[in-house]
Design an enzyme around this catalytic site. Structure first.
Site, PDB file in Angstrom:
ATOM      1  N   LYS A 230       0.836  -1.203   0.000  1.00 41.59           N
ATOM      2  CA  LYS A 230       0.000   0.000   0.000  1.00 41.59           C
ATOM      3  C   LYS A 230       0.878   1.263   0.000  1.00 41.59           C
ATOM      4  CE  LYS A 230      -4.124  -1.916  -0.135  1.00 41.59           C
ATOM      5  NZ  LYS A 230      -4.173  -3.297   0.263  1.00 41.59           N
TER       6      LYS A 230
HETATM    7  C1  LIG Z   1      -5.330  -4.128   0.753  1.00 38.90           C
HETATM    8  C2  LIG Z   1      -6.791  -4.125   0.779  1.00 38.90           C
HETATM    9  C3  LIG Z   1      -7.504  -4.459   1.948  1.00 38.90           C
HETATM   10  C4  LIG Z   1      -6.863  -4.881   3.220  1.00 38.90           C
HETATM   11  O1  LIG Z   1      -5.930  -5.861   3.037  1.00 38.90           O
HETATM   12  P1  LIG Z   1      -4.930  -6.355   4.206  1.00 38.90           P
HETATM   13  O2  LIG Z   1      -3.912  -7.107   3.415  1.00 38.90           O
HETATM   14  O3  LIG Z   1      -5.740  -7.220   5.096  1.00 38.90           O
HETATM   15  O4  LIG Z   1      -4.371  -5.173   4.906  1.00 38.90           O
HETATM   16  C5  LIG Z   1      -8.874  -4.329   1.918  1.00 38.90           C
HETATM   17  N1  LIG Z   1      -9.525  -3.941   0.818  1.00 38.90           N
HETATM   18  C6  LIG Z   1      -8.881  -3.628  -0.315  1.00 38.90           C
HETATM   19  C7  LIG Z   1      -9.670  -3.165  -1.481  1.00 38.90           C
HETATM   20  C8  LIG Z   1      -7.499  -3.719  -0.388  1.00 38.90           C
HETATM   21  O5  LIG Z   1      -6.872  -3.395  -1.523  1.00 38.90           O
END
Ligand SMILES: *Cc1c(COP(=O)(O)O)cnc(C)c1O
Length: 403
Positions: A230
């Site tokens: 992210k």
């Molecule tokens: C990254 C993401 C999440 C959360 O993912 P984690 O790997 O659990 O932190 C939730 N929704 C979307 C759309 C994502 O891209």
């Protein structure tokens, strides 16, 4: 393996994968090895804060970096309360629980999303109900939502129900795809009109704004992710955002085993979750958040350079930020025209062979075996996006080439 495509006016339109590879190369240069889709950047106080954290011995579930990280998140997102948790999926799960999603309920969500949105609904014992996506925002389409609600929803004394299944519709969960904000005003108006809770999956969109407001600050509850890919990472992590102080306190309580404060006694007043973010991860997060403005600037510059590189290539469109929004351009995306959708995999192969870690969109949720029976509206736009979208390398460390 050249394929001839003829458009509606009978004009021959060719699209060679090489044309797309060349455009990406013009934007970011020739990679030395493989250029990943999204790699983290550790260029600030990461090592210093981690060292400080380790030396303090407070590496686990309590410690000052957690508080500092939460206060920084509140500042950046303009929300009253941020509660840091172990990952974005846990944040979403807690958000749905806090929004009152119960077993047997339905939650309206996009079919075009990462599995986490949908899994978190299922963790509550609820059923996802898929609606279509918008070609402009790549997120939940407000018009499709309105049409679907009109077709199936009915207000009752106990809440809005789906007339076809008899289940209560407990929440609407839009997701800001690749950092592009959805049309939040229109979706929030529908949530209000039907008296359904709005939960934003803002996992991909930290730093993005909608009509000048940070995403995640408008709904009653929103979830962020700080996974390694992210815009800002804590290794793994997430956060719950809310402007409701009481809900914020409940978010902290529910995600920290629902333990009542006491000097020594272990009393828990409901089944809570051990979802708290370790201090060690929060230390990394503090250092990362200090760099968010810089990450945004470099990602937005990269997006502008991609946009220019694709501006005059027929048959391909760069996905730019929707109007009235600022996207963090977490992942840059191009869309092949429908006429060229059949060549998507050839383009993906050519990009990867050239060292560009390009990826297709997620497989739509209703195609996955565990959600194949979920209720859904028309998903033709999401299906079209799925056929022809390609994500391009988007790390903040990529040096966009100014022409
Ligand atoms: C990254 C993401 C999440 C959360 O993912 P984690 O790997 O659990 O932190 C939730 N929704 C979307 C759309 C994502 O891209």
């Amino acid at each position: 393996m050249s394929e001839v495509v003829v458009d509606s006016s009978g004009t021959r339109v060719d699209l060679e994968p090489k044309t797309i590879v060349d455009a990406v190369r013009r934007a970011v240069g020739t990679p030395n090895g493989m250029l990943g889709l999204h790699e983290p950047v550790f260029a600030g106080n990461e090592v210093a804060y981690l060292e400080e954290c380790i030396k303090s011995t407070f590496v686990s579930s309590v410690g000052p970096f957690v508080d500092r990280f939460e206060r920084m998140l509140e500042e950046v997102t303009g929300t009253k309360r941020a509660v840091a948790v172990v990952n974005g999926t846990a944040a979403l799960h807690a958000c749905f629980r806090l929004a009152g999603v119960e077993p047997g309920d339905e939650v309206i969500s996009p079919a075009l999303t990462f599995i986490a949105t949908t899994n978190a609904i299922a963790y509550c014992g609820a059923v996802p109900h898929f609606v279509d996506s918008s070609l402009e925002t790549l997120g939940m389409d407000a018009r499709a939502l309105a049409v679907r609600l009109e077709a199936i929803a009915q207000k009752t004394a106990t809440g809005t129900i789906n007339r076809e299944t008899g289940r209560r519709i407990a929440a609407i969960a839009p997701m800001h795809t690749f950092g592009h904000p959805v049309d939040l005003d229109a979706i929030a108006a529908l949530a209000d009109e039907w008296n359904i809770a709005l939960v934003e999956d803002a996992a991909e969109s930290l730093g993005s704004t909608y009509k000048g407001h940070p995403v995640g600050s408008q709904a009653r509850l929103a979830a962020l992710s700080f996974n390694g890919n992210k815009i800002v990472t804590t290794g793994g992590g997430g956060a719950i955002l809310t402007n409701d102080e009481a809900l914020g306190r409940r978010a902290k309580h529910l995600t920290t085993t629902a333990k009542l404060p006491h000097k020594w006694a272990f009393i828990h007043d409901e089944v809570g979750y051990n979802y708290r973010l370790p201090n060690l991860n929060a230390a990394l997060g503090c250092a990362q958040l200090e760099q968010l403005d810089g990450f945004m600037a470099s990602k937005r510059k990269l997006a502008a350079v991609y946009e220019r590189a694709f501006a005059h290539i027929p048959g391909v469109r760069f996905s730019r930020e929707p109007k009235d929004t600022t996207s963090n351009y977490w992942l840059n995306a191009i869309l092949l025209d429908e006429a060229h959708a059949g060549r998507r995999d050839e383009v993906l192969a050519a990009l990867n062979d050239a060292g560009f870690g390009a990826r297709p969109a997620w497989t739509l949720m209703h195609r996955l075996p565990m959600f194949a029976q979920s209720p859904r509206g028309d998903l033709s736009t999401a299906e079209s996006i799925e056929r022809r979208l390609i994500n391009l390398p988007s790390s903040a460390s990529i040096r966009a080439r100014d022409e």
